[in-house]
Structure formats: structure tokens, C-alpha cells
Design an enzyme around this catalytic site. Structure first.
Site, short mmCIF file in Angstrom:
data_model
loop_
_atom_site.label_atom_id
_atom_site.label_comp_id
_atom_site.label_asym_id
_atom_site.label_seq_id
_atom_site.Cartn_x
_atom_site.Cartn_y
_atom_site.Cartn_z
N ARG A 58 0.83 -1.21 0.00
CA ARG A 58 0.00 0.00 0.00
C ARG A 58 0.87 1.25 0.00
NH1 ARG A 58 -4.20 -0.57 4.52
NH2 ARG A 58 -4.92 1.44 3.70
N GLN A 90 -9.14 9.35 8.06
CA GLN A 90 -8.97 7.94 8.45
C GLN A 90 -7.95 7.30 7.52
OE1 GLN A 90 -13.10 6.03 9.47
NE2 GLN A 90 -13.44 7.63 7.93
N VAL A 92 -4.52 6.53 5.45
CA VAL A 92 -3.10 6.43 5.85
C VAL A 92 -2.18 6.88 4.70
CG1 VAL A 92 -3.51 4.68 7.60
CG2 VAL A 92 -3.10 3.95 5.23
N HIS A 108 -5.89 7.36 12.06
CA HIS A 108 -5.59 5.92 11.98
C HIS A 108 -4.14 5.68 11.59
CE1 HIS A 108 -10.12 4.84 11.32
NE2 HIS A 108 -9.83 5.15 12.58
N CYS A 138 15.55 2.92 20.72
CA CYS A 138 15.88 1.96 21.80
C CYS A 138 16.56 0.71 21.28
CB CYS A 138 14.60 1.59 22.57
SG CYS A 138 13.51 0.48 21.67
N SER A 176 -17.66 5.17 4.70
CA SER A 176 -18.88 4.35 4.76
C SER A 176 -19.53 4.37 6.13
CB SER A 176 -18.55 2.90 4.39
OG SER A 176 -17.65 2.37 5.36
N ASN A 200 -20.62 11.52 -0.39
CA ASN A 200 -20.25 10.12 -0.56
C ASN A 200 -20.86 9.57 -1.85
OD1 ASN A 200 -18.61 8.48 1.19
ND2 ASN A 200 -20.33 7.03 1.23
N LEU A 201 -20.16 8.56 -2.41
CA LEU A 201 -20.71 7.99 -3.66
C LEU A 201 -22.03 7.29 -3.39
CD1 LEU A 201 -19.92 7.72 -6.62
CD2 LEU A 201 -18.83 5.55 -6.09
C1 BV8 Z 1 -11.21 1.66 18.98
C2 BV8 Z 1 -6.08 0.66 9.58
C3 BV8 Z 1 -11.31 1.96 21.34
C4 BV8 Z 1 -5.41 1.53 8.65
C5 BV8 Z 1 -8.35 0.87 10.23
C6 BV8 Z 1 -18.84 -2.99 17.48
C7 BV8 Z 1 -19.53 -1.81 17.35
C8 BV8 Z 1 -18.88 -0.60 17.27
C9 BV8 Z 1 -17.48 -0.55 17.29
C10 BV8 Z 1 -16.80 -1.73 17.40
C11 BV8 Z 1 -17.45 -2.95 17.50
N1 BV8 Z 1 -16.52 -3.91 17.58
C12 BV8 Z 1 -15.28 -3.34 17.55
C13 BV8 Z 1 -15.44 -2.02 17.46
C14 BV8 Z 1 -14.40 -0.99 17.41
C15 BV8 Z 1 -13.76 -0.96 16.02
C16 BV8 Z 1 -14.80 -0.83 14.94
O1 BV8 Z 1 -15.32 0.23 14.72
N2 BV8 Z 1 -15.07 -1.95 14.26
C17 BV8 Z 1 -16.09 -1.90 13.21
C18 BV8 Z 1 -15.58 -2.67 11.99
C19 BV8 Z 1 -17.37 -2.45 13.76
N3 BV8 Z 1 -12.93 0.21 16.04
C20 BV8 Z 1 -11.68 0.13 16.51
O2 BV8 Z 1 -11.15 -0.89 16.87
C21 BV8 Z 1 -10.94 1.46 16.61
N4 BV8 Z 1 -10.41 1.57 17.93
O3 BV8 Z 1 -12.42 1.58 18.94
O4 BV8 Z 1 -10.51 1.81 20.17
C22 BV8 Z 1 -11.37 3.40 21.67
C23 BV8 Z 1 -12.06 4.30 20.85
C24 BV8 Z 1 -12.12 5.63 21.20
C25 BV8 Z 1 -11.50 6.07 22.34
C26 BV8 Z 1 -10.81 5.16 23.15
C27 BV8 Z 1 -10.76 3.82 22.81
C28 BV8 Z 1 -9.78 1.51 15.62
C29 BV8 Z 1 -10.33 1.70 14.25
C30 BV8 Z 1 -9.18 1.89 13.26
C31 BV8 Z 1 -8.95 0.59 12.57
N5 BV8 Z 1 -7.99 0.77 11.48
N6 BV8 Z 1 -7.48 0.74 9.27
C32 BV8 Z 1 -5.43 0.94 7.29
O5 BV8 Z 1 -5.09 -0.25 7.14
O6 BV8 Z 1 -5.78 1.70 6.40
S1 BV8 Z 1 -9.96 1.12 9.81
C33 BV8 Z 1 -10.13 1.24 8.13
O7 BV8 Z 1 -11.50 1.54 7.91
C34 BV8 Z 1 -9.36 2.40 7.51
O8 BV8 Z 1 -8.66 3.19 8.44
C35 BV8 Z 1 -10.46 3.22 6.88
O9 BV8 Z 1 -10.14 4.52 6.82
C36 BV8 Z 1 -11.56 2.94 7.82
C37 BV8 Z 1 -12.91 3.34 7.42
O10 BV8 Z 1 -13.15 2.89 6.10
P1 BV8 Z 1 -13.60 4.01 5.05
O11 BV8 Z 1 -12.52 5.03 4.96
O12 BV8 Z 1 -14.96 4.49 5.39
O13 BV8 Z 1 -13.59 3.21 3.70
P2 BV8 Z 1 -14.74 2.25 3.15
O14 BV8 Z 1 -14.14 1.43 2.05
O15 BV8 Z 1 -15.43 1.56 4.27
O16 BV8 Z 1 -15.79 3.27 2.51
C38 BV8 Z 1 -15.43 4.05 1.40
C39 BV8 Z 1 -16.62 4.93 1.09
O17 BV8 Z 1 -16.25 5.82 0.03
C40 BV8 Z 1 -17.84 4.15 0.62
O18 BV8 Z 1 -18.96 4.58 1.37
C41 BV8 Z 1 -18.00 4.56 -0.86
O19 BV8 Z 1 -19.37 4.75 -1.21
C42 BV8 Z 1 -17.29 5.88 -0.90
N7 BV8 Z 1 -16.66 6.17 -2.20
C43 BV8 Z 1 -16.06 5.31 -3.07
N8 BV8 Z 1 -15.60 6.00 -4.12
C44 BV8 Z 1 -15.90 7.31 -3.92
C45 BV8 Z 1 -16.58 7.43 -2.69
N9 BV8 Z 1 -17.02 8.61 -2.22
C46 BV8 Z 1 -16.78 9.70 -2.96
N10 BV8 Z 1 -16.13 9.68 -4.15
C47 BV8 Z 1 -15.68 8.51 -4.66
N11 BV8 Z 1 -15.04 8.50 -5.84
#
Ligand code: BV8
Length: 232
Positions: A58, A90, A92, A108, A138, A176, A200-201
Site C-alpha cells: 500500500r 482515516q 493512511v 488511523h 531503543c 462508509s 459520498n458515492l
Molecule cells: C477503537 C487501519 C477503542 C489503517 C483501520 C462494534 C460496534 C462498534 C465498534 C466496534 C465494534 N466492535 C469493535 C469495534 C471498534 C472498532 C470498529 O469500529 N469496528 C467496526 C468494523 C465495527 N474500532 C476500533 O477498533 C478502533 N479503535 O475503537 O478503540 C477506543 C475508541 C475511542 C477512544 C478510546 C478507545 C480503531 C479503528 C481503526 C482501525 N484501522 N485501518 C489501514 O489499514 O488503512 S480502519 C479502516 O476503515 C481504515 O482506516 C479506513 O479509513 C476505515 C474506514 O473505512 P472508510 O474510509 O470508510 O472506507 P470504506 O471502504 O469503508 O468506505 C469508502 C466509502 O467511500 C464508501 O462509502 C463509498 O461509497 C465511498 N466512495 C467510493 N468511491 C468514492 C466514494 N465517495 C466519494 N467519491 C468517490 N469516488
């Protein structure tokens, strides 16, 4: 309001037109890799090579990517809007920086940063990281991608929450609304009376929480929205 303060949250969708894969779209990153294998600390402990290879691929792709009109419009807003603008991503990749955005908050983490799993020292990541690399601070063989994995705490949450409490406008672009706590920012902003807009798309999981939606591609919707803000 004289000069509204604006908080922006971007996700993978803003980088889609620059050729970087999203996560949950058709054929996205999570269709190619299991989250638990490449984006969790447990996955890294189980098979660090797989994770390092995933982020090396990536990082190489992001290094070649060019920002699009969506990134450029946000950089213009930051340069020309007289009120505060906090750009939280969000993503990277460094496409916001390449487009000229100053002070991008990578909640993130970032592909271009490396982190020591032992002493938490950060340094610029080489294009290709290797398992067991020594930390420059370290010397422990615990270098890892400086990425917030699932189960880890996103960066600068206090700063983000403070900005949301003072926001007059909150805009979510290309996300999303699946991942928390980022997906909950719209609720915090709405709670303090901020105007909320989603660009958003496809409708996100949280679209119903936004006052305004501007469906479409970010390269089109974001410049239009920025022009409306700067014109007002
Ligand atoms: C945390 C690593 C505690 C980097 C990422 C149950 C319920 C609720 C929450 C949870 C649960 N179980 C677990 C959790 C917590 C969990 C979570 O949310 N899980 C989800 C899956 C249920 N979260 C965590 O663990 C987070 N930490 O909660 O810690 C805490 C919190 C607060 C305070 C103290 C303690 C950590 C989350 C970070 C995880 N790391 N990635 C990497 O590899 O890149 S997340 C990953 O998803 C990426 O970072 C990414 O940014 C993120 C979100 O994805 P999106 O950016 O939205 O991308 P996606 O593909 O989903 O959507 C793209 C959108 O773009 C679509 O809607 C599409 O329509 C649109 N699109 C497409 N093309 C276009 C467009 N829009 C416009 N124009 C276009 N051309």
C-alpha cells in the site's frame, strides 16, 4: 456566523479516484485480506511478514498516487477560509499533504510513519519495511507500521473531540461510516448544533444522521461544496 469553524473527516472514498483501493467497495481491500490478519495487533503478532508486506504494497501504491480535485479543494478551503478548519482523515495515504493541506490529522496513522512497538518512538518509514527492524531510539527489533489497527486507540482523540464540540460545520467525505469512533463524529457535531453534510458515492451507514447529503464522486462534490462555503 462570522467565520464558521469547520471539521472535516475523510475516508478511503476521497482517494478512490486517485487509484487507491477503498476497503468495503466491490473488490476492496477487505475483500482481498481478512481484517483480523492484516489490521489487528493479533494478526501482526501471528504473522508479521504478512502485515509488513500488506503495508509495503500500500505504501508503494500510495507513493505513486496523485491527489485529485477533492483533495485540492480541501487544501483550498484550508488556505482561504478565515475560520478554523480541522482536517481529520482515516486514510493512511499522504494525498492530502501532496495536495497542499497543512496539518492533516491522521487518526488511523500513516503509511509514511514507522513506530517502535517497545518505546513508541516514531520515525519516517522507509518505502519498504522489514520484520524485526531495529528502533533508532531503543534499538529493540520492534519496528512496525505506524497504523492504528482494530482494537487500538485512534490518535489525537482529545483534539478531535474538542474541535467537534466547537464545530459550526461537520463534513464527512468518502467514508462508509462503519468504523468507530470516526463514524460517531457526526452525532457529536449534531449534538452541539453544527450543520452536518455527507459527501459520498453511496449513502453511508450513518447517512440518516446528516442534515445534508451531496451524493456523487468526491472530485465533483467536494469542489462544489468548498465553493459554496467560500462564496457564502
Ligand atoms: C477503537 C487501519 C477503542 C489503517 C483501520 C462494534 C460496534 C462498534 C465498534 C466496534 C465494534 N466492535 C469493535 C469495534 C471498534 C472498532 C470498529 O469500529 N469496528 C467496526 C468494523 C465495527 N474500532 C476500533 O477498533 C478502533 N479503535 O475503537 O478503540 C477506543 C475508541 C475511542 C477512544 C478510546 C478507545 C480503531 C479503528 C481503526 C482501525 N484501522 N485501518 C489501514 O489499514 O488503512 S480502519 C479502516 O476503515 C481504515 O482506516 C479506513 O479509513 C476505515 C474506514 O473505512 P472508510 O474510509 O470508510 O472506507 P470504506 O471502504 O469503508 O468506505 C469508502 C466509502 O467511500 C464508501 O462509502 C463509498 O461509497 C465511498 N466512495 C467510493 N468511491 C468514492 C466514494 N465517495 C466519494 N467519491 C468517490 N469516488
Amino acid at each position: 456566523m462570522a467565520h464558521p469553524s469547520i471539521v472535516i473527516l475523510t475516508g478511503a472514498g476521497i482517494s478512490a479516484e486517485s487509484g487507491l483501493g477503498t476497503f468495503r467497495d466491490e473488490g476492496g481491500l477487505w475483500a482481498q485480506h481478512r481484517i483480523e490478519d492484516v489490521a489487528t495487533p493479533e494478526g501482526f503478532a501471528r504473522n508479521p511478514q504478512l502485515v509488513v508486506d500488506f503495508y509495503n504494497a500500500r505504501r508503494a501504491q500510495a507513493a505513486e498516487a496523485v491527489p485529485n480535485a477533492g483533495h485540492a479543494a480541501l487544501a483550498r478551503l484550508q488556505a482561504e477560509h478565515p475560520g478554523d478548519v480541522l482536517l481529520v482523515t482515516q486514510n493512511v495515504d499522504d494525498l492530502h499533504e501532496k495536495a497542499g493541506s497543512p496539518d492533516v490529522l491522521h487518526m488511523h496513522g500513516a503509511l509514511n510513519s514507522a513506530l517502535c512497538g517497545a518505546c513508541e518512538q516514531r520515525w519516517p518509514a522507509p518505502l519498504e519495511m522489514h520484520v524485526g527492524e531495529a528502533c533508532p531510539q531503543c534499538d529493540a527489533p520492534t519496528a512496525r507500521p505506524d497504523i492504528v489497527w482494530f482494537g487500538e486507540i485512534p490518535y489525537q482523540m482529545e483534539r478531535i473531540e474538542q474541535a467537534l464540540l466547537n464545530a459550526d460545520i461537520f463534513a464527512a467525505i468518502g467514508t462508509s461510516g462503519n468504523v468507530y469512533p470516526a463514524a460517531g463524529f457526526v452525532q457529536m457535531a449534531a449534538h452541539v448544533g453544527a450543520k452536518t453534510v455527507e459527501m459520498n458515492l453511496d449513502p453511508s451507514e450513518t447517512v440518516a444522521l446528516f442534515e445534508e447529503t451531496r451524493p456523487g464522486k468526491a472530485s465533483e462534490t467536494v469542489p462544489e461544496w468548498v465553493a459554496s462555503i467560500l462564496g457564502s
